[in-house]
Design a protein around this motif. Structure first.
Motif, PDB file in Angstrom:
ATOM      1  N   SER A  73       0.684  -1.295   0.166  1.00 20.36           N
ATOM      2  CA  SER A  73       0.008   0.102   0.001  1.00 20.36           C
ATOM      3  C   SER A  73       0.931   1.208  -0.054  1.00 20.36           C
ATOM      4  O   SER A  73       0.278   2.206  -0.197  1.00 20.36           O
ATOM      5  CB  SER A  73      -0.873   0.070   1.250  1.00 20.36           C
ATOM      6  N   ASP A  77       2.829   5.822  -3.013  1.00 19.31           N
ATOM      7  CA  ASP A  77       2.081   6.883  -2.248  1.00 19.31           C
ATOM      8  C   ASP A  77       2.399   8.204  -2.094  1.00 19.31           C
ATOM      9  O   ASP A  77       1.828   9.053  -1.139  1.00 19.31           O
ATOM     10  CB  ASP A  77       1.806   6.244  -0.916  1.00 19.31           C
ATOM     11  N   LYS A 279       0.385   0.192  11.085  1.00 22.32           N
ATOM     12  CA  LYS A 279       0.843   0.704   9.875  1.00 22.32           C
ATOM     13  C   LYS A 279       2.498   0.559  10.090  1.00 22.32           C
ATOM     14  O   LYS A 279       2.880   1.339  10.743  1.00 22.32           O
ATOM     15  CB  LYS A 279       0.470   1.977   9.319  1.00 22.32           C
ATOM     16  N   TYR A 309      -4.044   6.561   6.194  1.00 26.85           N
ATOM     17  CA  TYR A 309      -4.223   5.174   6.155  1.00 26.85           C
ATOM     18  C   TYR A 309      -5.610   4.596   6.570  1.00 26.85           C
ATOM     19  O   TYR A 309      -6.080   5.099   7.582  1.00 26.85           O
ATOM     20  CB  TYR A 309      -3.187   4.451   7.025  1.00 26.85           C
ATOM     21  N   ARG A 313      -4.662   0.541   2.635  1.00 29.46           N
ATOM     22  CA  ARG A 313      -3.618   1.540   1.769  1.00 29.46           C
ATOM     23  C   ARG A 313      -3.503   2.704   2.468  1.00 29.46           C
ATOM     24  O   ARG A 313      -4.458   3.511   3.086  1.00 29.46           O
ATOM     25  CB  ARG A 313      -4.100   1.404   0.351  1.00 29.46           C
ATOM     26  N   SER A 314      -2.324   3.375   2.028  1.00 31.79           N
ATOM     27  CA  SER A 314      -1.998   4.730   2.534  1.00 31.79           C
ATOM     28  C   SER A 314      -1.718   5.635   1.430  1.00 31.79           C
ATOM     29  O   SER A 314      -1.151   5.175   0.318  1.00 31.79           O
ATOM     30  CB  SER A 314      -0.796   4.840   3.656  1.00 31.79           C
TER      31      SER A 314
END
Length: 320
Positions: A73, A77, A279, A309, A313-314
Motif C-alpha cells: 500500500s 503513495d 501501519k 491510512y 492502503r495509505s
C-alpha cells in the motif's frame, strides 16, 4: 483475534498473535520487525538467522537496490519509504480531479460545492481565495465565478449547473407558488425559491431536495450517521454508547493509545502494555491523529506533509 501456538524454525514455542513474532526470551513483537535491521528483542533473536532473502512476504514490496520490504500500500503513495526511493519509481501519473470536483492549488480534490463556502477545505485555503461578495444580487457559479445580477435570467446559461437560468425566471409567486416546492419570494427577475431546514435547493431553482447531512466530507456524527428526510440521526459502533446527539463514549474499560513505536504506527494497550502495529513503516512522523467514525489514521512529517491510512492502503493527502 485468537492466539496461535506453533513451533518456529528457531525451535521456540510461539504463543503470540498470528501477526506477531516471538523472541527467544518470550517477548512478542510485530512480525514486520523480524529481520528489519534493528534489534527489538532484548536478546537480539529477531535479527538472527536473517539470510537477506530477495523475497518479501505477501502484500509487501521489495525495495530495489537496497535491503528491505515495505507494505504494498506504500507503493506510489508519494512518500519515499525504501532507502533508495524505489517504491516511488515508475509510478503512473496522478490523474486529475473528477469533473464534479474542484482542484486545489496543492492538487487535492474537493467537491465543487465546497468552493467559497467559508471553510478551508483545501488545507491551503485556495478554495476560499477570490471569494468576495458577487455584488448586490450577484450570482456565484459552482466554480467560484461571479455573475452580475443582469446575467440572471438573460437567456444564456453561464454557470456549469445552470443555476443562473432557473425555471422560475419570469414567474410570480401568486401563480402556482412561482413553481417553488417550498417558499417563494417575488424578485424583479422572477420567483426566488427557498427551502425549509434539512433541504437544499436544486440547480433548477425550484425543487427542494432532502439535504444529506451525512454526506462527506463532514459528518455531524462522531461515528455513524443515518440520513432521514429533512434530518438525520447518529449512532455508535459496537463498544460505544451515544452521549447526547452526536458524541460516542466507550463503554468498556480498555484504554489504548495511538502511538509511534520506532517506525510503526499502532495502539498501545495501557493495561497490558501490548503494542499492536497498524501501519509500518511510517517515516519521520511528528504528529498523529485518527478519525474514529471512518477508521482512518493520519500523521504528519516534519516537512508538514500529511498522510492517511484506511487499514488497507495509505496515500498523501497534503504535500507541504
Amino acid at each position: 483475534m485468537g492466539i496461535e501456538t506453533t513451533v518456529s524454525s528457531r525451535g521456540q514455542t510461539l504463543g503470540c498473535h498470528p501477526d506477531q513474532w516471538q523472541c527467544d526470551d518470550g517477548k512478542c513483537i510485530p512480525h514486520v520487525w523480524r529481520c528489519d535491521g534493528d534489534g527489538d528483542c532484548l536478546d537480539g533473536s529477531d535479527e538472527m538467522d536473517c539470510t537477506g532473502s530477495s523475497e518479501c512476504p505477501p502484500g509487501q514490496f521489495l525495495c530495489v537496490d537496497s535491503v528491505g520490504c515495505v507494505d504494498a500500500s506504500a507503493r506510489c503513495d508519494g512518500q519515499n519509504q525504501c532507502p533508495t526511493g524505489s517504491d516511488e519509481e515508475n509510478c503512473d501519473a496522478t490523474e486529475g480531479c473528477l469533473d464534479s470536483d474542484w482542484t486545489c492549488r496543492n492538487h487535492i480534490c474537493i467537491p465543487t460545492d465546497l468552493r467559497c463556502n467559508g471553510l478551508n477545505d483545501c488545507l491551503d485555503n485556495s478554495d476560499e481565495e477570490d471569494c468576495g461578495l458577487c455584488g448586490e444580487d450577484g450570482i456565484r457559479c459552482p466554480d467560484g465565478t461571479c455573475l452580475s445580477a443582469e446575467k440572471r435570467c438573460d437567456g444564456t446559461t453561464q454557470c456549469s449547473d445552470g443555476s443562473d437560468e432557473p425555471i422560475t425566471c419570469g414567474r410570480i409567486c401568486a401563480s402556482s407558488n412561482g413553481g417553488c416546492s417550498h417558499v417563494c419570494v417575488d424578485e424583479p427577475w422572477g420567483a426566488l425559491c427557498a427551502c425549509s431546514v434539512g433541504h437544499a435547493l436544486s440547480p433548477n431553482g425550484a425543487v427542494c431536495k432532502d439535504l444529506d447531512e451525512c454526506a462527506p466530507p463532514f459528518s455531524p456524527c462522531m461515528h455513524q450517521c443515518s440520513n432521514t428526510v429533512g434530518s438525520y440521526y447518529c449512532h455508535c459502533r459496537e463498544g460505544f454508547k451515544l452521549n447526547g446527539t452526536s458524541t460516542c463514549l466507550a463503554t468498556g474499560n480498555e484504554t489504548r493509545l495511538l502511538i509511534m513505536q520506532r517506525s510503526s504506527l499502532g495502539l498501545l494497550n495501557v493495561k497490558t502494555q501490548e503494542f499492536e502495529a497498524i501501519k509500518t513503516p511510517v517515516l519521520d512522523p511528528v504528529a498523529l491523529t485518527f478519525d474514529g467514525a471512518r477508521g482512518w489514521y493520519f500523521w504528519a512529517d516534519h516537512h508538514g506533509s500529511i498522510y492517511k491510512y484506511d487499514g488497507q492502503r495509505s496515500w498523501t493527502t497534503y504535500t507541504a
